[in-house]
Design an enzyme around this catalytic site. Structure first.
Site, PDB file in Angstrom:
ATOM      1  CG  ASP A 108      41.756  32.760  27.967  1.00  0.00           C
ATOM      2  OD1 ASP A 108      40.471  33.028  27.481  1.00  0.00           O
ATOM      3  OD2 ASP A 108      42.158  31.980  28.947  1.00  0.00           O
ATOM      4  CD  GLU A 117      40.256  35.024  34.302  1.00  0.00           C
ATOM      5  OE1 GLU A 117      39.169  35.190  34.901  1.00  0.00           O
ATOM      6  OE2 GLU A 117      40.389  34.422  33.238  1.00  0.00           O
ATOM      7  CD  GLU A 163      40.259  29.296  24.593  1.00  0.00           C
ATOM      8  OE1 GLU A 163      41.048  28.418  24.143  1.00  0.00           O
ATOM      9  OE2 GLU A 163      39.107  29.564  24.319  1.00  0.00           O
ATOM     10  CG  HIS A 170      32.307  27.044  25.504  1.00  0.00           C
ATOM     11  ND1 HIS A 170      33.157  27.407  24.856  1.00  0.00           N
ATOM     12  CD2 HIS A 170      32.251  27.071  26.843  1.00  0.00           C
ATOM     13  CE1 HIS A 170      34.034  28.027  26.173  1.00  0.00           C
ATOM     14  NE2 HIS A 170      33.192  27.882  27.143  1.00  0.00           N
ATOM     15  NE  ARG A 185      37.391  28.505  18.468  1.00  0.00           N
ATOM     16  CZ  ARG A 185      36.903  29.246  17.297  1.00  0.00           C
ATOM     17  NH1 ARG A 185      37.483  28.577  16.157  1.00  0.00           N
ATOM     18  NH2 ARG A 185      36.212  30.281  17.448  1.00  0.00           N
ATOM     19  CG  HIS A 228      28.760  28.301  23.441  1.00  0.00           C
ATOM     20  ND1 HIS A 228      28.994  28.868  22.226  1.00  0.00           N
ATOM     21  CD2 HIS A 228      29.387  29.060  24.408  1.00  0.00           C
ATOM     22  CE1 HIS A 228      29.817  29.859  22.546  1.00  0.00           C
ATOM     23  NE2 HIS A 228      30.380  30.026  23.522  1.00  0.00           N
TER      24      HIS A 228
HETATM   25  C1  UD1 Z   1      34.841  32.235  22.557  1.00  0.00           C
HETATM   26  C2  UD1 Z   1      36.379  32.323  23.042  1.00  0.00           C
HETATM   27  C3  UD1 Z   1      36.682  31.321  24.134  1.00  0.00           C
HETATM   28  C4  UD1 Z   1      35.513  31.536  25.328  1.00  0.00           C
HETATM   29  C5  UD1 Z   1      34.146  31.578  24.826  1.00  0.00           C
HETATM   30  C6  UD1 Z   1      33.194  31.919  25.875  1.00  0.00           C
HETATM   31  C7  UD1 Z   1      38.216  32.667  21.250  1.00  0.00           C
HETATM   32  C8  UD1 Z   1      39.051  31.698  20.491  1.00  0.00           C
HETATM   33  N1  UD1 Z   1      37.086  31.796  21.949  1.00  0.00           N
HETATM   34  O1  UD1 Z   1      34.682  30.793  22.072  1.00  0.00           O
HETATM   35  O2  UD1 Z   1      37.838  31.614  24.730  1.00  0.00           O
HETATM   36  O3  UD1 Z   1      35.802  30.553  26.228  1.00  0.00           O
HETATM   37  O4  UD1 Z   1      34.246  32.418  23.478  1.00  0.00           O
HETATM   38  O5  UD1 Z   1      32.054  31.313  25.468  1.00  0.00           O
HETATM   39  O6  UD1 Z   1      38.268  33.860  21.477  1.00  0.00           O
HETATM   40  N2  UD1 Z   1      27.588  32.915  18.335  1.00  0.00           N
HETATM   41  C9  UD1 Z   1      26.500  33.446  18.167  1.00  0.00           C
HETATM   42  N3  UD1 Z   1      26.007  34.177  19.161  1.00  0.00           N
HETATM   43  C10 UD1 Z   1      26.612  34.531  20.291  1.00  0.00           C
HETATM   44  C11 UD1 Z   1      28.077  33.934  20.404  1.00  0.00           C
HETATM   45  C12 UD1 Z   1      28.596  32.838  19.402  1.00  0.00           C
HETATM   46  O7  UD1 Z   1      25.773  33.017  17.092  1.00  0.00           O
HETATM   47  O8  UD1 Z   1      26.364  35.263  21.105  1.00  0.00           O
HETATM   48  C13 UD1 Z   1      28.226  31.656  17.558  1.00  0.00           C
HETATM   49  C14 UD1 Z   1      28.542  32.606  16.022  1.00  0.00           C
HETATM   50  O9  UD1 Z   1      28.278  31.345  15.064  1.00  0.00           O
HETATM   51  C15 UD1 Z   1      30.235  32.342  16.392  1.00  0.00           C
HETATM   52  C16 UD1 Z   1      30.465  31.025  16.945  1.00  0.00           C
HETATM   53  O10 UD1 Z   1      29.226  31.073  17.864  1.00  0.00           O
HETATM   54  O11 UD1 Z   1      30.931  32.313  15.160  1.00  0.00           O
HETATM   55  C17 UD1 Z   1      31.670  30.959  17.851  1.00  0.00           C
HETATM   56  O12 UD1 Z   1      31.931  32.208  18.629  1.00  0.00           O
HETATM   57  P1  UD1 Z   1      33.556  32.440  18.794  1.00  0.00           P
HETATM   58  O13 UD1 Z   1      33.566  33.654  19.784  1.00  0.00           O
HETATM   59  O14 UD1 Z   1      34.332  32.451  17.823  1.00  0.00           O
HETATM   60  O15 UD1 Z   1      34.052  31.240  19.598  1.00  0.00           O
HETATM   61  P2  UD1 Z   1      33.611  30.559  21.063  1.00  0.00           P
HETATM   62  O16 UD1 Z   1      33.511  29.035  20.877  1.00  0.00           O
HETATM   63  O17 UD1 Z   1      32.458  31.267  21.462  1.00  0.00           O
HETATM   64  N1  UDP Z   2      27.195  31.752  31.689  1.00  0.00           N
HETATM   65  C1  UDP Z   2      25.701  32.201  31.366  1.00  0.00           C
HETATM   66  N2  UDP Z   2      24.745  31.697  31.110  1.00  0.00           N
HETATM   67  C2  UDP Z   2      24.794  30.310  30.674  1.00  0.00           C
HETATM   68  C3  UDP Z   2      26.159  29.559  30.841  1.00  0.00           C
HETATM   69  C4  UDP Z   2      27.210  30.365  31.401  1.00  0.00           C
HETATM   70  O1  UDP Z   2      25.631  33.487  31.808  1.00  0.00           O
HETATM   71  O2  UDP Z   2      24.063  29.616  30.114  1.00  0.00           O
HETATM   72  C5  UDP Z   2      27.984  32.451  32.373  1.00  0.00           C
HETATM   73  C6  UDP Z   2      28.886  31.508  33.496  1.00  0.00           C
HETATM   74  O3  UDP Z   2      28.180  31.990  34.661  1.00  0.00           O
HETATM   75  C7  UDP Z   2      30.126  32.395  33.437  1.00  0.00           C
HETATM   76  C8  UDP Z   2      30.533  32.600  31.912  1.00  0.00           C
HETATM   77  O4  UDP Z   2      28.959  32.592  31.310  1.00  0.00           O
HETATM   78  O5  UDP Z   2      30.209  33.558  34.063  1.00  0.00           O
HETATM   79  C9  UDP Z   2      31.397  31.494  31.327  1.00  0.00           C
HETATM   80  O6  UDP Z   2      31.323  31.682  29.939  1.00  0.00           O
HETATM   81  P1  UDP Z   2      31.628  30.451  29.011  1.00  0.00           P
HETATM   82  O7  UDP Z   2      31.416  29.293  29.673  1.00  0.00           O
HETATM   83  O8  UDP Z   2      30.944  30.557  27.982  1.00  0.00           O
HETATM   84  O9  UDP Z   2      33.251  30.788  28.756  1.00  0.00           O
HETATM   85  P2  UDP Z   2      34.804  30.429  29.485  1.00  0.00           P
HETATM   86  O10 UDP Z   2      34.540  30.916  30.925  1.00  0.00           O
HETATM   87  O11 UDP Z   2      34.838  28.950  29.157  1.00  0.00           O
HETATM   88  O12 UDP Z   2      35.804  31.248  28.721  1.00  0.00           O
END
Ligand code: UD1
Ligand code: UDP
Length: 377
Positions: free
Chosen positions: A96, A118, A132, A205, A207, A238
């Protein structure tokens, strides 16, 4: 050979697509093509490395503090070219995220069949989780095959009038991934450092929690750390800059709270396996922890994963500070309350979800006459 393209971009999608890609690679009649949007960068690359996957295409879209529209537009603008070049027979998306939604929409516009892994998780509340819930509902409208992880997810799709023949129950590939990462004699720095300690493992984490709800969560965590001198709280923070700012502000400089970098996924799974309790707003973590028998307090007001709540391992505690403190204290102070949640069970999968999905893809293309037996918990 049928060319099966996976499109994904964030850490959780990578964890749950990785075992499926490995299963696709092992099938002689299917040719997997791996496309990463890199909606996440470091957190995605870490998972790809663990599962030894090299993408065929990398859209490399991540920007600091990216907006939802930006992510969607960047993915859409690049995928057409990738589809034209790679000519996939099917596109698989997961869950999602924005990558899921944009990947499906781009495939729909090119009239490529879409498989949604999923599928069918619902809260029916468009603001929770945001965005999501809307992403998965919209992908549900576009998908040709819905790989529902559980019976409940399949029922949600039936309720939305999805054709019954498009819905298959597979189990969640998260459990397949854990079969790959968990190991009895796993060693790492974080595991050695906290060995013998009573650790609460925190992840947060979402949003919609950023702002006041997350501040409340962090205040509750700090209060617990103040109250219980035998507990250590470990939070792999995160990469989202907004989350990191709040975590620093509310949780730094406490001798029993440790803010660390995101853990590599095998590290995370094995460290969780030695933790006392899990506090999380993550979706994936809710699916993984029941099979480790760890009580999970879910820092959200709703969940699309009711199976773990019914099984007794997950409890929804919301984001109000006093309630979180109360529920955590109950588990810490009352061994019987703790033990009643600390039961290993597996409502989400049996480790065979990827092979069921591969079987269904082959059935869809007429490469086999038999459908895999559905997952049942
Ligand atoms: C995203 C997904 C969310 C999922 C989450 C898992 C959307 C809208 N959100 O949220 O559904 O639960 O990922 O973690 O699709 N960033 C880094 N390095 C990384 C990852 C992220 O620097 O490896 C930072 C960047 O500044 C980026 C920000 O995190 O802009 C947010 O990342 P984004 O993918 O937009 O949203 P998440 O909150 O991570
Ligand atoms: N996870 C990871 N390292 C961490 C925290 C979580 O590898 O420090 C893994 C966790 O085991 C799971 C996935 O990340 O498989 C979950 O991701 P996240 O919580 O970012 O996203 P969500 O599942 O809420 O979309």
């Amino acid at each position: 050979m049928k060319r099966i393209m996976t499109v994904f971009g964030t850490r959780p999608e990578a964890v749950k697509m990785a075992p499926l890609i490995r299963a696709l690679k092992n099938d002689e009649e299917l040719d997997p093509i791996v496309v990463v949007t890199a909606q996440h960068r470091e957190m995605l690359d870490s998972v790809l490395q663990t599962f030894k996957l090299t993408p065929d295409y990398d859209l490399n879209i991540m920007k600091p503090n990216q907006s939802l529209s930006e992510i969607t537009a960047n993915i859409l603008s690049q995928l057409d070219k990738v589809f034209d070049e790679a000519q996939p027979d099917m596109v698989l998306v997961h869950g999602d995220t924005m990558s899921t939604f944009a990947g499906s929409l781009a495939a729909l516009y090119k009239e490529i069949p879409i498989g949604h892994v999923e599928a069918g998780l619902r809260t029916w509340d468009k603001h929770s989780p945001f965005p999501e819930e809307m992403n998965r509902q919209m992908v549900g409208v576009m998908a040709d095959i819905n790989f529902a992880p559980t019976q409940k997810a399949a029922e949600n799709l039936v309720e939305e009038n999805k054709p019954k023949e498009s819905i298959v129950i597979t189990g969640n590939t998260a459990i397949d991934a854990m079969n790959y990462t968990l190991s009895d004699n796993y060693q790492s720095e974080v595991i050695t450092k906290h060995s013998g300690q009573k650790v609460i493992l925190l992840t947060a984490h979402r949003r919609e929690n950023i702002g006041e709800p997350m501040a409340n969560i962090f205040e509750a965590v700090r209060e617990i750390a103040d109250q219980y001198k035998d507990i250590t709280i470990v939070y792999p923070v995160h990469k989202n800059p907004k989350v990191r700012e709040l975590a620093q502000h509310y949780l730094s400089h406490h001798e029993r709270i440790e803010l660390i970098e995101p853990l590599e996924v095998a590290d995370f799974h094995n460290f969780a396996n030695q933790a006392y309790l899990i506090l999380t707003d993550s979706g994936g973590v809710q699916e993984e922890m029941p099979s480790l028998g760890k009580p999970v307090l879910v820092l959200r007001d709703t969940t699309e994963r009711p199976e773990g709540v019914e099984a007794g391992t997950l409890k929804i505690v919301g984001t109000a500070k006093n309630y979180i403190v109360e529920e955590l204290s109950k588990l810490i102070d009352h061994e019987d309350a703790y033990q009643s949640m600390a039961k290993a069970n597996n409502p989400y999968g049996d480790g065979l979800a990827s092979s069921r999905i591969v079987g269904h893809i082959k059935y869809y293309f007429g490469l086999t006459n038999s459908k895999p037996r559905p997952f049942s918990s």
